[in-house]
Write an enzyme that holds these catalytic residues in place. Structure first.
Site, mmCIF file in Angstrom:
data_model
loop_
_atom_site.group_PDB
_atom_site.id
_atom_site.type_symbol
_atom_site.label_atom_id
_atom_site.label_comp_id
_atom_site.label_asym_id
_atom_site.label_seq_id
_atom_site.Cartn_x
_atom_site.Cartn_y
_atom_site.Cartn_z
ATOM 1 N N ARG A 1 0.739 -1.205 -0.006
ATOM 2 C CA ARG A 1 0.139 0.010 -0.076
ATOM 3 C C ARG A 1 1.028 1.281 0.097
ATOM 4 O O ARG A 1 0.531 2.375 0.403
ATOM 5 C CB ARG A 1 -0.836 0.029 1.232
ATOM 6 C CG ARG A 1 -1.987 -1.007 0.961
ATOM 7 C CD ARG A 1 -3.149 -0.513 -0.132
ATOM 8 N NE ARG A 1 -3.948 -1.095 -0.088
ATOM 9 C CZ ARG A 1 -4.735 -1.824 -1.241
ATOM 10 N NH1 ARG A 1 -3.961 -1.679 -2.400
ATOM 11 N NH2 ARG A 1 -5.674 -2.279 -1.469
ATOM 12 N N LYS B 1 2.951 2.120 -5.065
ATOM 13 C CA LYS B 1 3.884 1.723 -6.240
ATOM 14 C C LYS B 1 2.980 1.399 -7.507
ATOM 15 O O LYS B 1 3.333 1.782 -8.501
ATOM 16 C CB LYS B 1 4.718 0.575 -5.928
ATOM 17 C CG LYS B 1 4.177 -0.545 -5.295
ATOM 18 C CD LYS B 1 5.213 -1.482 -4.698
ATOM 19 C CE LYS B 1 4.576 -2.826 -4.071
ATOM 20 N NZ LYS B 1 3.564 -2.393 -3.088
ATOM 21 N N HIS C 1 -7.954 -2.699 -9.367
ATOM 22 C CA HIS C 1 -6.982 -2.189 -10.207
ATOM 23 C C HIS C 1 -7.476 -2.167 -11.672
ATOM 24 O O HIS C 1 -7.106 -1.253 -12.367
ATOM 25 C CB HIS C 1 -5.819 -3.481 -10.247
ATOM 26 C CG HIS C 1 -4.744 -3.330 -9.332
ATOM 27 N ND1 HIS C 1 -3.397 -3.052 -9.517
ATOM 28 C CD2 HIS C 1 -5.010 -3.351 -7.800
ATOM 29 C CE1 HIS C 1 -2.814 -2.855 -8.273
ATOM 30 N NE2 HIS C 1 -3.580 -3.161 -7.229
ATOM 31 N N ASP D 1 2.901 -5.791 -13.184
ATOM 32 C CA ASP D 1 2.608 -5.965 -11.947
ATOM 33 C C ASP D 1 2.115 -7.120 -11.528
ATOM 34 O O ASP D 1 1.014 -7.755 -11.848
ATOM 35 C CB ASP D 1 1.379 -4.823 -11.989
ATOM 36 C CG ASP D 1 1.305 -4.322 -10.565
ATOM 37 O OD1 ASP D 1 1.647 -4.842 -9.550
ATOM 38 O OD2 ASP D 1 0.334 -3.424 -10.232
#
Length: 169
Positions: free
Chosen positions: A12, A15, A50, A83
């Site tokens: 958290r 990034k 996301h 990611d």
């Protein structure tokens, strides 16, 4: 050769959001190379958040195991955002794959990319020593993967509370 940027930080720390902004600043459309898999409802919700944050300027490629293949296959199609490395490492460990060879192949692949690559990873070595062997094995492997990819990357940023600190120019 395309520029490669590794963004690391704690949970958290901001990034992923920083990585998304950085990737889009390198060009559009962008490719989001996702390593996460939704094995439970909580992870499905994280993935959905996301995805909702990203707009039409993103194309998503799922690569829970073959990250190097996804990187090579997407080269030339705009900047890429990977990611994240630590979820990828978890996938490799659970699949009983040779994570060291896979990490080396990924780090080596960065040098042959023509389009930029932004990579997100978690900094896991700043906390206490985990109490169980599996957690210690993961922490140690993540540290080694991060070191190898940082060595191969052109730039390394450490994200703290949403703000980047340059670690490697």
């Amino acid at each position: 050769m395309g520029k490669s940027i590794l963004i690391t930080g704690g949970a958290r720390s901001g990034k992923s959001t920083l990585a998304e902004r950085t990737t889009l600043a390198l060009g559009q459309p962008a490719v989001y190379i996702a390593t996460a898999e939704a094995h439970d409802p909580e992870m499905a919700e994280r993935i959905a958040r996301h995805q909702a944050r990203r707009g039409a300027e993103w194309r998503t490629v799922s690569a829970p195991l073959d990250l190097t293949g996804a990187l090579d296959a997407s080269d030339g199609g705009g900047p890429r955002l990977v990611d994240c490395l630590t979820l990828w490492l978890s996938n490799l460990l659970f699949a009983e794959r040779d994570w060291e060879a896979e990490a080396e192949a990924f780090a080596t692949a960065l040098a042959r990319q023509s389009a930029p690559v932004v990579i997100v990873t978690n900094e896991v070595g700043a906390g206490i020593v985990p109490e169980n062997a599996l957690a210690r094995r993961f922490r140690d492997a993540a540290g080694l993967v991060n070191q190898r990819v940082a060595q191969a990357a052109d730039e390394v940023l450490f994200c703290v509370s949403g703000y980047p600190m340059k670690v490697k120019p």
